[in-house]
Motif scaffolding. Sequence first.
Motif, PDB file in Angstrom:
ATOM      1  N   HIS A 162      36.734  -2.937  12.827  1.00 13.20           N
ATOM      2  CA  HIS A 162      37.678  -2.032  12.163  1.00 13.20           C
ATOM      3  C   HIS A 162      36.932  -1.155  11.170  1.00 13.20           C
ATOM      4  CE1 HIS A 162      37.121  -5.189   9.190  1.00 13.20           C
ATOM      5  NE2 HIS A 162      37.516  -4.312   8.277  1.00 13.20           N
ATOM      6  N   ASP A 164      37.609   0.219   7.200  1.00 12.25           N
ATOM      7  CA  ASP A 164      38.488  -0.051   6.058  1.00 12.25           C
ATOM      8  C   ASP A 164      39.342   1.175   5.725  1.00 12.25           C
ATOM      9  OD1 ASP A 164      37.491  -2.595   5.918  1.00 12.25           O
ATOM     10  OD2 ASP A 164      36.564  -2.376   3.952  1.00 12.25           O
ATOM     11  N   HIS A 237      32.997  -2.257  11.265  1.00 19.63           N
ATOM     12  CA  HIS A 237      32.353  -3.551  11.019  1.00 19.63           C
ATOM     13  C   HIS A 237      33.211  -4.691  11.539  1.00 19.63           C
ATOM     14  CE1 HIS A 237      34.638  -2.375   7.424  1.00 19.63           C
ATOM     15  NE2 HIS A 237      34.857  -3.662   7.175  1.00 19.63           N
TER      16      HIS A 237
HETATM   17 FE   LIG Z   1      36.593  -4.406   6.398  1.00 19.07          FE
END
Ligand SMILES: [Fe+2]
Length: 285
Positions: A162, A164, A237
């Motif tokens: 994903h 952030d 990540h």
């Molecule tokens: Fe994250």
Amino acid sequence: MTYSQSPSHVVESLDAEVFLSDHLGPGRPVVVRGALDGWRKPPPWPLEELARRFGEHEVTLFDTLFALEEVATFAEYVEEHTGAAVEGVPPYLRWFTRQSEEQMMEADAAFTELADEWTMPSWLPRTDYVFPPTAGPVDASRDPFPARGLFVCGRGGRTRLHVDPWASDACLCQVTGRKRFVMYAPDQGALLSDGDGVVDPDAPDEKRFPRWKDAVPTLDEVLAPGDAIFIPAGWYHTAVALDDSVSLTWNFAHRTHEDRFAAHLRAGGDRDPVVAYFLRPTGTS
Ligand SMILES: [Fe+2]
Ligand SMILES: O=C(O)CCC(=O)C(=O)O
């Protein structure tokens, strides 16, 4: 044949100036070994001890991304989802301090109790954040940050690939157990994402993400207790716990990236409940 030495994404020490110029500014990840040296309560923090201290607290359990699945007590989680007998992929205990009006089960009391036992890595900026907006000195061990949380999972617990939210950077301190972290630069997004979602490299939908295998990770490292990692905004990540794991983490936007954060707000990011909570006029609660 010539090749240039690629800049190191793993260092044994880091100072604030180099962090700003080589990592925070340009958006380059870094793993810092031994970044938690000097904590009053040195890593690893045993899970059983956390369970003794916080066992009665209600906590939120998530799937391998960010879908809330269940509420349990801290002690129930440790009992059912950690230890030698656990198999498969356990749910993920993400226990956040308050970050929106509607949040359930905030970790604020636990963070207050832990505040003297840890501290934010020394190379992170102390001042001049725009999210949360603060002028004076801050420390994530005491002060509110978005997505500030204690993350606990049994071995095999993972967070799928994903990016952030909030155009924000993040720091994660690995406190207990080993955790493998894999990161892809933002320019790999065309291969990893179709705009609506991101490929799960552990169970890839090849039809939907036919070229995901062409994506090249920049970083694939195992964090040990005492290490910290910087996750720049926009980087893909994913993480998997190789042991029962405890991490402390939080997100932020520093003044260095004020323009990027402002652009995010203008594009509608200001309607997000976490953003609204941290940017609410002061004097309200
Ligand atoms: Fe994250
Ligand atoms: O440590 C992990 O499992 C990943 C944490 C993370 O990337 C996140 O919460 O955004």
